[in-house]
Design an enzyme around this catalytic site. Structure first.
Site, PDB file in Angstrom:
ATOM      1  N   GLU A  29       0.832  -1.213   0.000  1.00  0.00           N
ATOM      2  CA  GLU A  29       0.000   0.000   0.000  1.00  0.00           C
ATOM      3  C   GLU A  29       0.864   1.260   0.000  1.00  0.00           C
ATOM      4  O   GLU A  29       0.515   2.267  -0.619  1.00  0.00           O
ATOM      5  CB  GLU A  29      -0.957  -0.027   1.193  1.00  0.00           C
ATOM      6  CG  GLU A  29      -2.041  -1.097   1.012  1.00  0.00           C
ATOM      7  CD  GLU A  29      -2.961  -1.204   2.203  1.00  0.00           C
ATOM      8  OE1 GLU A  29      -2.444  -1.501   3.304  1.00  0.00           O
ATOM      9  OE2 GLU A  29      -4.166  -0.990   2.055  1.00  0.00           O
TER      10      GLU A  29
ATOM     11  N   GLU B  49      -4.006  -9.500   3.475  1.00  0.00           N
ATOM     12  CA  GLU B  49      -4.681  -9.169   4.734  1.00  0.00           C
ATOM     13  C   GLU B  49      -5.827 -10.117   5.082  1.00  0.00           C
ATOM     14  O   GLU B  49      -6.078 -10.420   6.251  1.00  0.00           O
ATOM     15  CB  GLU B  49      -5.226  -7.728   4.693  1.00  0.00           C
ATOM     16  CG  GLU B  49      -4.174  -6.645   4.895  1.00  0.00           C
ATOM     17  CD  GLU B  49      -3.509  -6.212   3.604  1.00  0.00           C
ATOM     18  OE1 GLU B  49      -3.557  -6.974   2.624  1.00  0.00           O
ATOM     19  OE2 GLU B  49      -2.928  -5.110   3.569  1.00  0.00           O
TER      20      GLU B  49
HETATM   21  C1  LIG Z   1      -2.908  -1.777   7.009  1.00  0.00           C
HETATM   22  C2  LIG Z   1      -2.591  -3.028   6.289  1.00  0.00           C
HETATM   23  O1  LIG Z   1      -3.501  -3.197   5.236  1.00  0.00           O
HETATM   24  C3  LIG Z   1      -2.658  -4.200   7.194  1.00  0.00           C
HETATM   25  C4  LIG Z   1      -1.500  -5.118   6.979  1.00  0.00           C
HETATM   26  O2  LIG Z   1      -0.511  -4.843   6.376  1.00  0.00           O
HETATM   27  S1  LIG Z   1      -1.688  -6.632   7.686  1.00  0.00           S
HETATM   28  C5  LIG Z   1      -0.151  -7.451   7.332  1.00  0.00           C
HETATM   29  C6  LIG Z   1      -0.071  -7.973   5.935  1.00  0.00           C
HETATM   30  N1  LIG Z   1       1.119  -8.714   5.778  1.00  0.00           N
HETATM   31  C7  LIG Z   1       1.153 -10.046   5.870  1.00  0.00           C
HETATM   32  O3  LIG Z   1       0.139 -10.696   6.081  1.00  0.00           O
HETATM   33  C8  LIG Z   1       2.504 -10.696   5.693  1.00  0.00           C
HETATM   34  C9  LIG Z   1       2.731 -11.694   6.819  1.00  0.00           C
HETATM   35  N2  LIG Z   1       4.006 -12.286   6.700  1.00  0.00           N
HETATM   36  C10 LIG Z   1       4.280 -13.298   5.816  1.00  0.00           C
HETATM   37  O4  LIG Z   1       3.460 -13.716   5.030  1.00  0.00           O
HETATM   38  C11 LIG Z   1       5.643 -13.909   5.876  1.00  0.00           C
HETATM   39  O5  LIG Z   1       6.140 -13.745   7.184  1.00  0.00           O
HETATM   40  C12 LIG Z   1       6.625 -13.291   4.888  1.00  0.00           C
HETATM   41  C13 LIG Z   1       6.212 -13.686   3.501  1.00  0.00           C
HETATM   42  C14 LIG Z   1       6.691 -11.779   5.047  1.00  0.00           C
HETATM   43  C15 LIG Z   1       8.049 -13.832   5.183  1.00  0.00           C
HETATM   44  O6  LIG Z   1       7.990 -15.242   5.210  1.00  0.00           O
HETATM   45  P1  LIG Z   1       9.274 -16.096   5.665  1.00  0.00           P
HETATM   46  O7  LIG Z   1      10.444 -15.604   4.938  1.00  0.00           O
HETATM   47  O8  LIG Z   1       8.880 -17.533   5.524  1.00  0.00           O
HETATM   48  O9  LIG Z   1       9.548 -15.727   7.177  1.00  0.00           O
HETATM   49  P2  LIG Z   1       8.600 -15.874   8.443  1.00  0.00           P
HETATM   50  O10 LIG Z   1       9.195 -16.904   9.357  1.00  0.00           O
HETATM   51  O11 LIG Z   1       7.169 -16.053   8.076  1.00  0.00           O
HETATM   52  O12 LIG Z   1       8.759 -14.409   9.095  1.00  0.00           O
HETATM   53  C16 LIG Z   1      10.007 -13.976   9.634  1.00  0.00           C
HETATM   54  C17 LIG Z   1       9.732 -13.240  10.924  1.00  0.00           C
HETATM   55  O13 LIG Z   1       9.065 -12.023  10.606  1.00  0.00           O
HETATM   56  C18 LIG Z   1       7.875 -11.891  11.342  1.00  0.00           C
HETATM   57  N3  LIG Z   1       6.885 -11.212  10.515  1.00  0.00           N
HETATM   58  C19 LIG Z   1       6.602 -11.436   9.211  1.00  0.00           C
HETATM   59  N4  LIG Z   1       5.665 -10.571   8.790  1.00  0.00           N
HETATM   60  C20 LIG Z   1       5.367  -9.785   9.849  1.00  0.00           C
HETATM   61  C21 LIG Z   1       4.484  -8.694  10.036  1.00  0.00           C
HETATM   62  N5  LIG Z   1       3.752  -8.214   9.042  1.00  0.00           N
HETATM   63  N6  LIG Z   1       4.434  -8.142  11.257  1.00  0.00           N
HETATM   64  C22 LIG Z   1       5.199  -8.594  12.258  1.00  0.00           C
HETATM   65  N7  LIG Z   1       6.064  -9.613  12.135  1.00  0.00           N
HETATM   66  C23 LIG Z   1       6.143 -10.195  10.941  1.00  0.00           C
HETATM   67  C24 LIG Z   1       7.472 -13.332  11.619  1.00  0.00           C
HETATM   68  O14 LIG Z   1       6.637 -13.406  12.734  1.00  0.00           O
HETATM   69  C25 LIG Z   1       8.811 -13.980  11.872  1.00  0.00           C
HETATM   70  O15 LIG Z   1       9.194 -13.641  13.193  1.00  0.00           O
HETATM   71  P3  LIG Z   1      10.094 -14.667  14.040  1.00  0.00           P
HETATM   72  O16 LIG Z   1      11.364 -14.810  13.266  1.00  0.00           O
HETATM   73  O17 LIG Z   1      10.243 -13.973  15.349  1.00  0.00           O
HETATM   74  O18 LIG Z   1       9.326 -15.936  14.126  1.00  0.00           O
END
Ligand SMILES: C[C@H](O)CC(=O)SCCNC(=O)CCNC(=O)[C@H](O)C(C)(C)COP(=O)(O)OP(=O)(O)OC[C@H]1O[C@@H](n2cnc3c(N)ncnc32)[C@H](O)[C@@H]1OP(=O)(O)O
Length: 623
Positions: free
Chosen positions: A116, A136
């Site tokens: 975004e 999301e």
């Molecule tokens: C206002 C907005 O519209 C609202 C939002 O943005 S909601 C958030 C949307 N974003 C997401 O859903 C992405 C979520 N994250 C993911 O899908 C995956 O973590 C990723 C693709 C970024 C990375 O994957 P990968 O490389 O396999 O690593 P992964 O083990 O999952 O994550 C690494 C670390 O980052 C953290 N992390 C990843 N995304 C995060 C996030 N958005 N917030 C906080 N922590 C996050 C994980 O918890 C993990 O922490 P840890 O090492 O302490 O366990």
């Protein structure tokens, strides 16, 4: 931690300001980052030497989206005001409408709020392997910083939908989705009771209910009824106890107002529906009585004999017992057809499960009426048969006992609690025992020993805990130490009790602690529970396996995303569970001995949840 979370800005001689998001490992949008971005954008827009802005993320990743930990905080506190504003002030006003061009340089990933941000920029350049998406929905929220609008404009509707739902199809077939969908439908099927809800009976109007006993359970039940707009007579044995009960109810109602689940007007209405009583004179026109006194058979029997004489003939006589056989409670009356169990879970005005216990003599009308009351007071009723512990406590008796057995074998109790919480239970079995207090555990010990024979694991652990002045959370001292406002802390001194317990139990092979993996521990706690659930299904204590799933989720906090106890057990497989239990039964005794139901399912390959054959169903029934 805050030190590593920052936004930096360097302005080059060419007039390009490079703004970098730094929040390892994925540069998530922590509130500090959002504030930092606003600050740096304001500065860049203001400075005369800045002509253009490039936005990027540190260490080869643009941004993994909004910091999901903040969502957890919101879930914990219920306070949505801690969500920082980024949509208008930052993305729309500063970036999109900013007078200087800004470009997103995307490497690695730009997900959710990260993508975004890039869409607020005037241009985007990405490396070919960069991962872009708005995932999301997988978190149960929608893109919250304008992504739903900007993405279709930038890439067209079909592509935008694909990017927002791309994981959708994968998730639909995931075990978690299957489990949650199962739980959704299972919850809706509990009130379909053959012979009760399918025979054109009409529920009667229950307007006035008497609750006997103003302790924790009685007050909670009364609160739930009052909130459901049902008049309540609360009966106690003396003015002091009555006043205490009324005060607890008022406190419960105020708590609901504070949580935002009740308005002040509704609270006043609820209080006006409550009447205290020290005798039975107000019982002449009640439609239902719910007895909620301590678990003493003679006391309950004499109460039932009294209320049978005083209450009108249509009045339902319910007991909130969690263990005692209903036939024994109603033994001294001629009202077995209207005697029924209304087993609430503490705190009764909050916990959603209502276990409705029927005997062979309970009339379908009484069952239907209690189901209806349950629905009115927003409970999920599950109708079960009469046996020691009924469906929930019986199924879960090996949960505590298995954990105690493991401690006797030399396993650290805090490790057990950690493994069980990591599995998804709200807390481990020892912390749960601290919370419930040791009184109930000690009271039901002999009842379980008598009912469950050689599969009962007789443990003196709770007795020893109580002997050393520990009562659990109520006196601040149990397996854990409890201080107001602080998380429970493992008490190192409990080791003396454990040493004595192991000395007396003599279960460690060769006197040495056993070595077990986390998976062994998890299975040794839960497989005996599944095994007992098999007996519960075999004896027809529940109508269908899914009822046990819902009862385990709502009564014991079994993780809903695992679909409930039996759903989960079927994902593990009857044959695997059977083979593990058989092995442990040889090593550690009958506590683990597989039931005939489990054995049959392991051999036939039929899921545990599959209904029994007509022949099996006719041989044993508690309904
Ligand atoms: C206002 C907005 O519209 C609202 C939002 O943005 S909601 C958030 C949307 N974003 C997401 O859903 C992405 C979520 N994250 C993911 O899908 C995956 O973590 C990723 C693709 C970024 C990375 O994957 P990968 O490389 O396999 O690593 P992964 O083990 O999952 O994550 C690494 C670390 O980052 C953290 N992390 C990843 N995304 C995060 C996030 N958005 N917030 C906080 N922590 C996050 C994980 O918890 C993990 O922490 P840890 O090492 O302490 O366990």
């Amino acid at each position: 931690m805050a030190g590593s979370i920052r936004v930096t800005m360097e302005v080059g001689a060419d007039g390009v300001a490079l703004i970098i998001i730094c929040n390892p490992p994925v540069n998530a949008l922590h509130p500090i980052i959002i504030e930092g971005l606003k600050e740096k954008y304001a500065e860049a827009l203001d400075r005369d030497d800045v002509k253009a802005i490039v936005l990027t993320g540190a260490a080869g990743k643009f941004c993994g989206g909004f910091d999901i930990n903040v969502f957890s905080k919101v879930h914990e506190t219920g306070d949505v005001s801690i969500l920082p504003e980024m949509s208008f002030e930052l993305v729309s006003n500063m970036m999109e409408d900013g007078k200087k061009p800004s470009v997103a340089a995307i490497q690695g990933l730009a997900l959710g709020g990260g993508l975004e941000l890039t869409m607020g920029c005037h241009a985007r350049i990405a490396t070919p392997e960069a991962q872009l998406g708005l995932p999301e929905l997988t978190l149960g929220v929608i893109p919250g910083a304008g992504g739903t609008q900007r993405l279709p404009r930038l890439v067209g509707l079909p592509k935008a939908i694909e990017m927002m739902l791309k994981v959708f199809k994968e998730l639909v077939v995931s075990t978690t989705s299957r489990a949650l969908v199962h739980a959704f439908f299972a919850q809706r099927s509990t009130t379909k009771v053959p012979g009760v809800t399918d025979i054109q009976l009409k529920p009667r109007n229950i307007r006035k209910v008497a609750v006997i006993g103003g302790g924790l359970m009685g007050s909670g039940i009364a609160t739930a009824l009052l909130v459901g707009n049902i008049s309540v007579v609360l009966k106690e044995v003396n003015p002091q106890f009555l006043q205490r009960g009324q005060k607890t109810i008022a406190g419960n109602l105020e708590g609901l107002v504070k949580r935002g689940s009740l308005t002040k007007d509704k609270m006043s209405k609820a209080i006006s529906l409550l009447k205290g009583a020290l005798d039975y004179s107000d019982f002449k026109d009640v439609d239902m009585v719910i007895e909620a006194v301590i678990e003493k058979v003679p006391l309950k029997q004499s109460i039932f004999a009294d209320i049978e004489k005083i209450c009108p003939p249509h009045c339902i006589l319910a007991t909130n017992t969690s263990t005692i056989d209903l036939n024994v409670i109603g033994e001294k009356t001629n009202s077995q057809d209207r005697t029924i169990g209304a087993h609430f879970f503490s705190p009764a005005h909050i916990m959603p499960l209502l276990e409705i216990v029927r005997t062979e003599k309970t009339s379908p009308q009484a069952i239907l009426d209690l189901i209806t009351v349950g629905k009115i007071i927003k409970k999920i009723p599950v109708v079960v048969g009469n046996c020691t512990g009924f469906a929930v406590n019986r199924t879960f008796f090996p949960y505590t006992q298995g954990a105690q057995l493991l401690v006797s074998l030399g396993i650290d109790l805090f490790r057990i609690d950690r493994i069980i919480s990591n599995f998804g239970m709200p807390m481990g079995p020892f912390q749960l025992q601290d919370l419930a207090g040791y009184g109930v555990a000690l009271a039901v010990k002999d009842i379980y020993a008598a009912a469950f024979g050689t599969r009962n694991f007789n443990s003196v652990l709770v007795d020893l805990m109580a002997e050393t002045g520990r009562q659990g959370k109520s006196n601040g001292k149990g397996y854990y130490l409890y201080e107001k406002g602080a998380k429970p802390k493992p008490d190192p001194n409990v080791q003396h009790v454990i040493d004595e317990y192991r000395r007396q139990a003599k279960t460690m092979p060769g006197g040495k602690p056993v070595t077990l993996s986390d998976q062994d521990i998890l299975e040794m706690v839960f497989f005996p529970v599944v095994n007992e659930a098999c007996r519960v299904m075999d004896e027809n204590v529940v109508i269908r396996a899914a009822d046990l799933d819902i009862a385990s989720v709502l009564g014991m906090g079994f993780p809903k995303y695992r679909g409930g106890l039996i759903f989960w057990a079927d994902t593990v497989g009857a044959s695997y569970i059977h083979s593990k239990l058989s092995k442990w039964a040889e090593m550690y005794g009958d506590f683990f001995k597989p039931s005939s139901y489990l054995e049959e399912r392991a051999k036939s390959g039929r899921p545990l949840a599959a209904p029994r054959t007509a022949h099996q169903a006719s041989t044993r029934s508690r309904m």
